[in-house]
Design an enzyme around this catalytic site. Structure first.
Site, PDB file in Angstrom:
ATOM      1  N   SER A  86      29.169  59.506  -3.219  1.00  0.00           N
ATOM      2  CA  SER A  86      30.312  59.496  -3.725  1.00  0.00           C
ATOM      3  C   SER A  86      30.515  59.464  -5.084  1.00  0.00           C
ATOM      4  O   SER A  86      30.049  60.378  -5.862  1.00  0.00           O
ATOM      5  CB  SER A  86      31.319  58.265  -3.173  1.00  0.00           C
ATOM      6  OG  SER A  86      32.532  58.365  -3.219  1.00  0.00           O
TER       7      SER A  86
ATOM      8  N   GLU B 200      36.233  65.857   5.283  1.00  0.00           N
ATOM      9  CA  GLU B 200      36.756  64.941   3.903  1.00  0.00           C
ATOM     10  C   GLU B 200      37.465  65.492   3.209  1.00  0.00           C
ATOM     11  O   GLU B 200      37.510  66.870   2.914  1.00  0.00           O
ATOM     12  CB  GLU B 200      35.348  64.666   3.380  1.00  0.00           C
ATOM     13  CG  GLU B 200      34.103  64.034   3.929  1.00  0.00           C
ATOM     14  CD  GLU B 200      33.056  63.463   3.258  1.00  0.00           C
ATOM     15  OE1 GLU B 200      33.442  62.756   2.062  1.00  0.00           O
ATOM     16  OE2 GLU B 200      31.850  63.492   3.511  1.00  0.00           O
TER      17      GLU B 200
ATOM     18  N   HIS C 299      32.976  59.979   5.422  1.00  0.00           N
ATOM     19  CA  HIS C 299      32.606  59.810   3.912  1.00  0.00           C
ATOM     20  C   HIS C 299      31.536  59.135   4.183  1.00  0.00           C
ATOM     21  O   HIS C 299      31.475  57.898   4.546  1.00  0.00           O
ATOM     22  CB  HIS C 299      33.717  59.520   3.192  1.00  0.00           C
ATOM     23  CG  HIS C 299      33.426  59.351   1.651  1.00  0.00           C
ATOM     24  ND1 HIS C 299      32.929  60.697   0.909  1.00  0.00           N
ATOM     25  CD2 HIS C 299      33.233  58.463   0.766  1.00  0.00           C
ATOM     26  CE1 HIS C 299      32.906  60.142  -0.299  1.00  0.00           C
ATOM     27  NE2 HIS C 299      32.782  58.908  -0.405  1.00  0.00           N
TER      28      HIS C 299
END
Length: 310
Positions: free
Chosen positions: A149, A243, A273
Protein backbone atom coordinates in the site's frame (compact mmCIF):
# COMPACT_ATOMS: atom_id res chain seq x y z
CA UNK A 1 -12.08 -17.67 -4.34
CA UNK A 2 -11.70 -19.61 -1.11
CA UNK A 3 -14.31 -19.46 1.62
CA UNK A 4 -11.64 -17.93 3.87
CA UNK A 5 -11.10 -15.00 1.52
CA UNK A 6 -14.86 -14.60 1.03
CA UNK A 7 -15.26 -14.40 4.80
CA UNK A 8 -12.44 -11.85 5.05
CA UNK A 9 -14.09 -9.68 2.40
CA UNK A 10 -17.42 -9.91 4.22
CA UNK A 11 -15.84 -8.74 7.46
CA UNK A 12 -13.89 -5.93 5.80
CA UNK A 13 -16.96 -4.67 3.95
CA UNK A 14 -18.88 -4.35 7.20
CA UNK A 15 -16.20 -3.20 9.59
CA UNK A 16 -13.48 -1.30 7.74
CA UNK A 17 -15.07 0.03 4.58
CA UNK A 18 -17.55 2.26 6.45
CA UNK A 19 -14.61 3.94 8.21
CA UNK A 20 -13.22 5.04 4.84
CA UNK A 21 -16.49 6.68 3.85
CA UNK A 22 -16.47 9.22 6.67
CA UNK A 23 -16.05 12.89 5.69
CA UNK A 24 -12.87 13.43 7.70
CA UNK A 25 -9.86 11.29 8.59
CA UNK A 26 -9.63 10.47 12.28
CA UNK A 27 -5.93 9.72 12.68
CA UNK A 28 -6.15 8.78 16.35
CA UNK A 29 -9.02 6.36 15.72
CA UNK A 30 -7.21 4.68 12.81
CA UNK A 31 -4.13 4.17 14.94
CA UNK A 32 -6.16 2.86 17.87
CA UNK A 33 -8.09 0.38 15.73
CA UNK A 34 -5.01 -1.07 14.04
CA UNK A 35 -3.12 -1.34 17.32
CA UNK A 36 -5.81 -3.74 18.63
CA UNK A 37 -5.26 -6.59 16.20
CA UNK A 38 -6.65 -9.76 17.72
CA UNK A 39 -3.86 -11.94 16.39
CA UNK A 40 -0.15 -11.51 15.85
CA UNK A 41 2.08 -14.28 14.54
CA UNK A 42 4.67 -15.95 16.69
CA UNK A 43 8.32 -15.75 15.74
CA UNK A 44 8.97 -18.74 13.45
CA UNK A 45 11.12 -21.55 14.85
CA UNK A 46 14.74 -21.01 13.90
CA UNK A 47 14.32 -17.22 13.78
CA UNK A 48 14.66 -14.39 16.29
CA UNK A 49 12.96 -11.03 16.55
CA UNK A 50 15.11 -8.03 17.46
CA UNK A 51 13.10 -4.93 18.32
CA UNK A 52 15.08 -1.72 17.97
CA UNK A 53 13.06 1.33 18.89
CA UNK A 54 15.54 3.45 20.81
CA UNK A 55 16.64 6.84 19.56
CA UNK A 56 20.15 5.49 19.10
CA UNK A 57 18.84 2.82 16.70
CA UNK A 58 18.04 5.32 13.96
CA UNK A 59 18.15 5.13 10.98
CA UNK A 60 17.53 1.40 11.46
CA UNK A 61 14.67 1.94 13.89
CA UNK A 62 12.18 -0.90 13.74
CA UNK A 63 12.31 -4.69 13.83
CA UNK A 64 14.75 -7.30 12.57
CA UNK A 65 13.56 -10.84 11.91
CA UNK A 66 16.75 -12.86 11.57
CA UNK A 67 17.23 -16.57 10.82
CA UNK A 68 19.54 -18.55 13.06
CA UNK A 69 21.35 -19.73 9.93
CA UNK A 70 23.23 -16.97 8.07
CA UNK A 71 21.36 -15.51 5.10
CA UNK A 72 22.88 -13.83 2.07
CA UNK A 73 19.62 -11.97 1.35
CA UNK A 74 18.12 -8.95 3.09
CA UNK A 75 14.62 -7.51 2.77
CA UNK A 76 14.00 -3.89 3.72
CA UNK A 77 10.27 -3.81 4.44
CA UNK A 78 8.14 -0.64 4.43
CA UNK A 79 4.70 -1.10 6.00
CA UNK A 80 1.47 0.36 4.68
CA UNK A 81 -1.12 2.46 6.46
CA UNK A 82 -1.64 5.59 4.37
CA UNK A 83 1.55 7.13 5.77
CA UNK A 84 -0.35 8.02 8.95
CA UNK A 85 -0.99 4.78 10.83
CA UNK A 86 0.23 1.18 11.29
CA UNK A 87 3.71 0.04 12.26
CA UNK A 88 6.14 -2.87 11.91
CA UNK A 89 4.18 -4.69 14.63
CA UNK A 90 0.85 -4.43 12.78
CA UNK A 91 2.44 -5.94 9.67
CA UNK A 92 4.15 -8.95 11.21
CA UNK A 93 1.42 -11.12 9.68
CA UNK A 94 2.87 -10.28 6.27
CA UNK A 95 6.53 -9.73 7.09
CA UNK A 96 7.11 -12.92 9.09
CA UNK A 97 5.85 -15.37 6.43
CA UNK A 98 7.56 -13.44 3.63
CA UNK A 99 10.87 -13.61 5.50
CA UNK A 100 10.44 -17.29 6.34
CA UNK A 101 9.53 -18.27 2.79
CA UNK A 102 12.37 -16.31 1.22
CA UNK A 103 14.94 -17.18 3.87
CA UNK A 104 15.95 -13.50 4.02
CA UNK A 105 16.86 -11.59 7.12
CA UNK A 106 14.28 -8.84 7.14
CA UNK A 107 14.23 -5.35 8.58
CA UNK A 108 10.83 -3.69 8.98
CA UNK A 109 11.33 0.08 9.18
CA UNK A 110 9.49 2.24 11.70
CA UNK A 111 9.45 5.35 9.51
CA UNK A 112 8.01 8.63 10.73
CA UNK A 113 4.28 9.19 10.14
CA UNK A 114 2.11 12.07 8.99
CA UNK A 115 0.60 14.42 9.88
CA UNK A 116 3.19 15.04 12.61
CA UNK A 117 6.01 14.55 10.11
CA UNK A 118 4.71 14.79 6.52
CA UNK A 119 6.64 14.27 3.28
CA UNK A 120 9.58 13.91 2.88
CA UNK A 121 10.06 12.35 6.34
CA UNK A 122 9.06 8.80 5.36
CA UNK A 123 11.20 8.92 2.22
CA UNK A 124 14.16 10.34 4.11
CA UNK A 125 13.86 7.52 6.64
CA UNK A 126 13.68 4.82 3.94
CA UNK A 127 16.70 6.25 2.12
CA UNK A 128 18.69 6.50 5.35
CA UNK A 129 17.82 2.92 6.30
CA UNK A 130 18.89 1.54 2.91
CA UNK A 131 22.12 3.50 2.94
CA UNK A 132 22.88 2.36 6.47
CA UNK A 133 22.44 -1.27 5.44
CA UNK A 134 24.88 -0.74 2.59
CA UNK A 135 27.33 1.20 4.78
CA UNK A 136 27.25 -1.65 7.30
CA UNK A 137 28.43 -4.04 4.61
CA UNK A 138 25.21 -5.41 3.09
CA UNK A 139 25.78 -5.72 -0.67
CA UNK A 140 23.12 -3.76 -2.59
CA UNK A 141 22.65 -6.72 -4.92
CA UNK A 142 21.55 -8.82 -1.93
CA UNK A 143 18.79 -6.39 -0.90
CA UNK A 144 15.14 -6.37 -1.97
CA UNK A 145 12.97 -3.44 -0.93
CA UNK A 146 9.40 -4.52 -0.23
CA UNK A 147 6.24 -2.86 0.97
CA UNK A 148 2.48 -2.75 0.83
CA UNK A 149 0.00 0.00 0.00
CA UNK A 150 1.62 3.29 1.08
CA UNK A 151 4.74 1.30 1.92
CA UNK A 152 4.71 -0.12 -1.61
CA UNK A 153 4.56 3.36 -3.06
CA UNK A 154 7.33 4.39 -0.68
CA UNK A 155 9.46 1.46 -1.86
CA UNK A 156 9.12 2.64 -5.47
CA UNK A 157 9.77 6.26 -4.53
CA UNK A 158 12.89 5.09 -2.70
CA UNK A 159 14.12 3.39 -5.87
CA UNK A 160 13.58 6.57 -7.88
CA UNK A 161 15.42 8.69 -5.32
CA UNK A 162 18.31 6.23 -5.05
CA UNK A 163 18.70 6.12 -8.83
CA UNK A 164 18.56 9.89 -9.14
CA UNK A 165 21.20 10.27 -6.41
CA UNK A 166 23.53 7.80 -8.09
CA UNK A 167 23.36 5.16 -5.36
CA UNK A 168 23.92 1.51 -6.14
CA UNK A 169 20.45 0.00 -6.50
CA UNK A 170 19.04 -3.09 -4.78
CA UNK A 171 18.34 -6.36 -6.58
CA UNK A 172 14.65 -5.54 -6.94
CA UNK A 173 11.43 -4.45 -5.29
CA UNK A 174 8.39 -6.51 -4.30
CA UNK A 175 5.26 -4.47 -3.67
CA UNK A 176 1.72 -5.39 -2.70
CA UNK A 177 -1.06 -3.11 -3.99
CA UNK A 178 1.25 -0.08 -3.99
CA UNK A 179 -0.26 3.38 -3.60
CA UNK A 180 1.54 5.14 -6.44
CA UNK A 181 -0.80 8.00 -7.37
CA UNK A 182 -1.74 10.18 -4.41
CA UNK A 183 -3.67 12.43 -6.80
CA UNK A 184 -6.14 9.52 -7.09
CA UNK A 185 -6.61 9.80 -10.86
CA UNK A 186 -6.89 6.09 -11.68
CA UNK A 187 -10.09 4.97 -13.39
CA UNK A 188 -10.41 2.11 -10.89
CA UNK A 189 -11.09 4.69 -8.17
CA UNK A 190 -14.55 4.86 -9.72
CA UNK A 191 -14.99 1.59 -11.58
CA UNK A 192 -14.10 -0.49 -8.48
CA UNK A 193 -15.69 1.85 -5.95
CA UNK A 194 -18.54 -0.55 -5.26
CA UNK A 195 -16.48 -3.71 -5.64
CA UNK A 196 -13.61 -3.01 -3.25
CA UNK A 197 -14.50 -4.59 0.11
CA UNK A 198 -12.14 -2.36 2.06
CA UNK A 199 -12.17 1.18 0.66
CA UNK A 200 -14.28 3.87 -0.91
CA UNK A 201 -12.35 5.56 -3.70
CA UNK A 202 -13.02 8.99 -2.23
CA UNK A 203 -10.87 8.16 0.80
CA UNK A 204 -7.53 8.40 -1.02
CA UNK A 205 -7.20 12.01 -2.14
CA UNK A 206 -7.70 13.40 1.42
CA UNK A 207 -5.26 10.81 2.79
CA UNK A 208 -2.76 11.86 0.16
CA UNK A 209 -2.96 15.50 1.23
CA UNK A 210 -2.48 14.43 4.84
CA UNK A 211 0.92 13.04 3.86
CA UNK A 212 2.01 15.58 1.26
CA UNK A 213 1.06 18.75 3.11
CA UNK A 214 2.21 21.62 0.91
CA UNK A 215 4.19 19.38 -1.47
CA UNK A 216 3.07 18.70 -5.04
CA UNK A 217 0.98 15.53 -4.97
CA UNK A 218 2.43 14.63 -8.38
CA UNK A 219 6.03 14.87 -7.21
CA UNK A 220 7.52 11.49 -8.26
CA UNK A 221 8.97 11.02 -4.78
CA UNK A 222 5.39 11.33 -3.45
CA UNK A 223 3.57 9.59 -6.30
CA UNK A 224 6.08 7.39 -8.16
CA UNK A 225 3.59 6.90 -11.00
CA UNK A 226 4.71 10.32 -12.29
CA UNK A 227 8.40 9.44 -12.27
CA UNK A 228 10.81 7.95 -14.79
CA UNK A 229 11.35 4.21 -14.50
CA UNK A 230 14.43 3.76 -16.67
CA UNK A 231 17.33 2.09 -14.93
CA UNK A 232 15.30 0.50 -12.15
CA UNK A 233 15.83 -3.11 -11.03
CA UNK A 234 13.16 -5.81 -11.53
CA UNK A 235 9.74 -5.17 -9.98
CA UNK A 236 7.23 -7.64 -8.58
CA UNK A 237 3.68 -6.36 -8.09
CA UNK A 238 0.58 -8.07 -6.70
CA UNK A 239 -2.86 -6.46 -6.54
CA UNK A 240 -6.50 -7.52 -6.35
CA UNK A 241 -8.75 -6.98 -9.36
CA UNK A 242 -11.54 -5.40 -7.28
CA UNK A 243 -9.32 -2.81 -5.59
CA UNK A 244 -9.85 0.89 -6.12
CA UNK A 245 -6.03 1.01 -6.20
CA UNK A 246 -5.85 -1.45 -9.11
CA UNK A 247 -4.77 1.21 -11.62
CA UNK A 248 -2.01 2.36 -9.28
CA UNK A 249 -0.37 -0.99 -10.01
CA UNK A 250 -1.27 -1.49 -13.67
CA UNK A 251 -0.16 1.97 -14.78
CA UNK A 252 3.18 1.67 -12.98
CA UNK A 253 3.73 -1.74 -14.54
CA UNK A 254 2.95 -0.33 -18.00
CA UNK A 255 5.32 2.65 -17.58
CA UNK A 256 8.11 0.53 -16.14
CA UNK A 257 7.89 -2.04 -18.95
CA UNK A 258 7.93 0.76 -21.52
CA UNK A 259 11.20 1.91 -19.93
CA UNK A 260 12.76 -1.52 -20.24
CA UNK A 261 12.25 -2.62 -16.65
CA UNK A 262 11.44 -6.26 -15.92
CA UNK A 263 8.01 -6.38 -14.26
CA UNK A 264 6.07 -9.31 -12.84
CA UNK A 265 2.48 -8.07 -12.41
CA UNK A 266 -0.01 -10.42 -10.78
CA UNK A 267 -3.69 -9.44 -10.62
CA UNK A 268 -5.52 -11.68 -8.17
CA UNK A 269 -9.30 -12.11 -8.65
CA UNK A 270 -11.63 -10.97 -5.87
CA UNK A 271 -8.85 -10.39 -3.33
CA UNK A 272 -9.03 -7.49 -0.86
CA UNK A 273 -6.36 -4.85 -0.42
CA UNK A 274 -3.06 -6.34 0.83
CA UNK A 275 -4.65 -9.76 1.22
CA UNK A 276 -1.16 -11.17 1.82
CA UNK A 277 -1.41 -10.00 5.42
CA UNK A 278 -4.19 -12.59 5.95
CA UNK A 279 -1.67 -15.45 5.95
CA UNK A 280 -1.78 -18.19 7.13
CA UNK A 281 -5.59 -18.22 7.30
CA UNK A 282 -6.37 -17.40 3.66
CA UNK A 283 -4.97 -19.87 1.08
CA UNK A 284 -4.52 -17.18 -1.56
CA UNK A 285 -2.38 -15.17 0.85
CA UNK A 286 -0.08 -18.13 1.37
CA UNK A 287 0.19 -18.71 -2.37
CA UNK A 288 0.88 -15.05 -3.08
CA UNK A 289 3.62 -14.83 -0.46
CA UNK A 290 5.26 -17.97 -1.82
CA UNK A 291 5.40 -16.32 -5.24
CA UNK A 292 6.77 -13.10 -3.78
CA UNK A 293 9.42 -15.06 -1.89
CA UNK A 294 10.33 -16.80 -5.13
CA UNK A 295 10.93 -13.40 -6.71
CA UNK A 296 13.17 -12.36 -3.79
CA UNK A 297 15.25 -15.51 -4.11
CA UNK A 298 15.40 -15.27 -7.90
CA UNK A 299 16.58 -11.66 -8.24
CA UNK A 300 19.14 -11.84 -5.44
CA UNK A 301 20.56 -15.08 -6.83
CA UNK A 302 20.70 -13.57 -10.32
CA UNK A 303 22.52 -10.49 -9.06
CA UNK A 304 24.96 -12.62 -7.05
CA UNK A 305 25.75 -14.74 -10.13
CA UNK A 306 26.27 -11.58 -12.23
CA UNK A 307 28.63 -10.15 -9.60
CA UNK A 308 30.66 -13.36 -9.55
CA UNK A 309 31.04 -13.35 -13.34
CA UNK A 310 32.10 -9.72 -13.47
Amino acid sequence: MSWQSALACWVLRRRMRPETGKPAIDVARARALTSKRAWLPKVPPGWRLEERYGQADAPLRGEWLVPDKPSATTILYLHGGGYYFCSPATHRGLVFPLARRSGARTFSLDYRLAPETPFPAALDDALAAYRKLVADGTPPESIVIAGDSAGGGLALATLLALRDAGDLLPAGAAVFAPWTDLAATGASMKTNDGRDPMFYGKAFAPAGKLYTGDADVRNPYVSPLYGRFDGLPPLFIQVGDTEVLLDDSTRVAEKARASGVSVDLEIWPKMPHVFQILAPFVPEANQALERAAGFVRRVTMRQAETAEVS
